[in-house]
Design an enzyme around this catalytic site. Structure first.
Site, PDB file in Angstrom:
ATOM      1  N   GLU A 128       0.841  -1.107   0.026  1.00  0.00           N
ATOM      2  CA  GLU A 128      -0.276   0.007  -0.114  1.00  0.00           C
ATOM      3  C   GLU A 128       1.039   1.269  -0.027  1.00  0.00           C
ATOM      4  O   GLU A 128       0.519   2.307  -0.708  1.00  0.00           O
ATOM      5  CB  GLU A 128      -0.981  -0.105   1.112  1.00  0.00           C
ATOM      6  CG  GLU A 128      -2.181  -1.169   1.239  1.00  0.00           C
ATOM      7  CD  GLU A 128      -1.651  -2.490   1.320  1.00  0.00           C
ATOM      8  OE1 GLU A 128      -2.256  -3.195   1.035  1.00  0.00           O
ATOM      9  OE2 GLU A 128      -0.586  -2.595   2.109  1.00  0.00           O
ATOM     10  N   HIS A 198     -11.258  -5.969   8.356  1.00  0.00           N
ATOM     11  CA  HIS A 198     -11.937  -5.639   6.973  1.00  0.00           C
ATOM     12  C   HIS A 198     -13.434  -4.865   7.284  1.00  0.00           C
ATOM     13  O   HIS A 198     -14.171  -4.923   6.383  1.00  0.00           O
ATOM     14  CB  HIS A 198     -12.414  -7.166   6.344  1.00  0.00           C
ATOM     15  CG  HIS A 198     -11.226  -7.916   5.958  1.00  0.00           C
ATOM     16  ND1 HIS A 198     -10.494  -8.669   6.672  1.00  0.00           N
ATOM     17  CD2 HIS A 198     -10.633  -7.555   4.563  1.00  0.00           C
ATOM     18  CE1 HIS A 198      -9.496  -9.233   5.833  1.00  0.00           C
ATOM     19  NE2 HIS A 198      -9.621  -8.591   4.510  1.00  0.00           N
TER      20      HIS A 198
END
Length: 406
Positions: A128, A198
């Site tokens: 990322e 998540h």
């Protein structure tokens, strides 16, 4: 009151679930499918407030509807449509991230690599920080960089690049350079079973990063228009997409290129007794709570005073989290005298705290009750008890009742 309401609804819900059909895969919310905020017809879709077409020349709304078509889409299809338009109209635009060439985890980039070529829609390594840094470099060279972080929960390794580089790029070069063509997309919020890796809502972590914009849509029409505005905005934008709405929110979406302005909240329901502010998925929980207030089911009726059922609540979708629309919120609270803010992220250091502080400053003499926050708890999002972490309609109703009765 909250404990009694929760216990009552849990007892009733247990019996109902035993005899009802299971929810469809993908975390559908029953309140979303029947929401009055979605536009199920062409006429309603084309009359969406604030929508501006790229080829619009007149300000006559009727003229804007002539010859324009819509198509039934869910949110992930609307996001895909916006990306396709951006790639078609801007030869410098590229889409990249983990698995985007395959369509992505939520299928938002399905078929784009085949349509525009793998040099413009391509996969990246699982880094990322690298995705954000690569996007900053592309944008600084004049390209339109549309990055995807596969889940908002994994944006934290990119935090330094986003906050210390992207947000400050224009400032530290005295305006000579910028990365305004950078947009970072990421699926956000709870899905019902995502747990602590998540189901997070990290928008609050970026509130202090001057130079960024943060946008969260609630529906397919909003997602397409706000995403195209984000891509074309002269500032770096983090575009957070509520993942549970990818498939559960469905409406007719205009096929043409259009934008919805950033930095402007939308008033969904007019009222004069209390202002209710939210964004993303909780908007639909708020809608359900308002229905429970005016027409409580038998199990809740004893807990909803008759005198409060006729209260007129003003519901506002913030849409742009930073910079948020201070004027719209303050004007509403000055009229209603009460404010409840709802968001999925934890309370401490959250967006609601910032809104509450600003409203206290601007509207103090008009407030008839303390500002109330309905948020996630200050814990990691739990896997087994995720439902109890979220600000559901019962918690929203409880906050509204207590604020009205204060």
């Amino acid at each position: 009151m909250l404990a009694t309401l929760t216990r009552t609804i849990s007892q009733r819900s247990g019996r109902r679930w035993q005899s009802s059909e299971a929810h469809p895969a993908g975390g559908h919310l029953p309140s979303v499918a029947t929401s009055t905020f979605l536009k199920p017809t062409r006429d309603l879709a084309l009359r969406t407030a604030g929508l501006r077409y790229a080829d619009q020349t007149e300000h006559d709304p009727t003229r804007d509807m002539v010859g324009r078509e819509t198509r039934k889409m869910n949110m992930y299809q609307a996001v895909r449509d916006a990306l396709s338009i951006a790639l078609t109209k801007d030869d410098t635009a590229v889409v990249f991230g983990e698995d985007v060439a395959f369509g992505g985890v939520f299928r938002c980039t399905m078929g784009l690599a085949e349509e525009f070529g793998r040099e413009r829609v391509f996969n990246t390594p699982l880094t990322e920080q690298g995705i954000a840094g690569f996007g900053i470099g592309l944008a600084s060279m004049g390209h339109t960089a549309i990055a995807e972080i596969q889940f908002a929960d994994y944006i934290f390794p990119a935090f330094d690049q986003i906050v210390n580089e992207a947000a400050k790029f224009r400032f530290r070069s005295s305006g000579n350079f910028n990365v305004g063509k950078l947009t970072i997309r990421c699926p956000s919020m709870a899905v019902g079973h995502g747990g602590h890796y998540h189901s997070q809502s990290p928008e609050g972590f970026f509130m202090g990063a001057a130079g960024l914009k943060i946008v969260i849509p609630r529906s397919p029409i909003q997602a397409k228009g706000l995403l195209l505005s984000s891509i074309r905005d002269p500032n770096p934008v983090i575009f957070m997409e509520p993942k549970v709405l990818y498939r559960s929110s469905v409406e007719q979406v205009p096929m043409d290129d259009y934008e919805i302005p950033l930095g402007k909240a939308e008033t969904l329901v007019r009222g004069n007794d209390l202002t209710l502010v939210s964004w993303g998925t909780p908007i639909y929980h708020c809608e359900t709570a308002l229905k429970m207030l005016s027409h409580p089911p038998p199990s809740l009726a004893p807990h909803v005073p008759q005198s409060l059922r006729s209260a007129k609540i003003e519901l506002i979708d913030l849409r742009t989290i930073m910079p948020w629309d201070i004027e719209t919120i303050a004007e509403s609270v000055n009229r209603t005298g009460r404010l409840v803010v709802v968001h999925e992220a934890g309370r401490t250091g959250g967006v609601g705290a910032e809104i509450g502080a600003e409203v206290q400053k601007r509207c103090f003499l008009k407030l008839n009750a303390p500002v109330r926050l309905v948020t996630g708890w200050d814990t990691p999002v739990p896997m087994q008890y995720e439902k109890f972490y979220m600000p559901d309609p019962i918690r929203v109703l409880d906050a509204v009742l207590e604020t009205l009765a204060y």
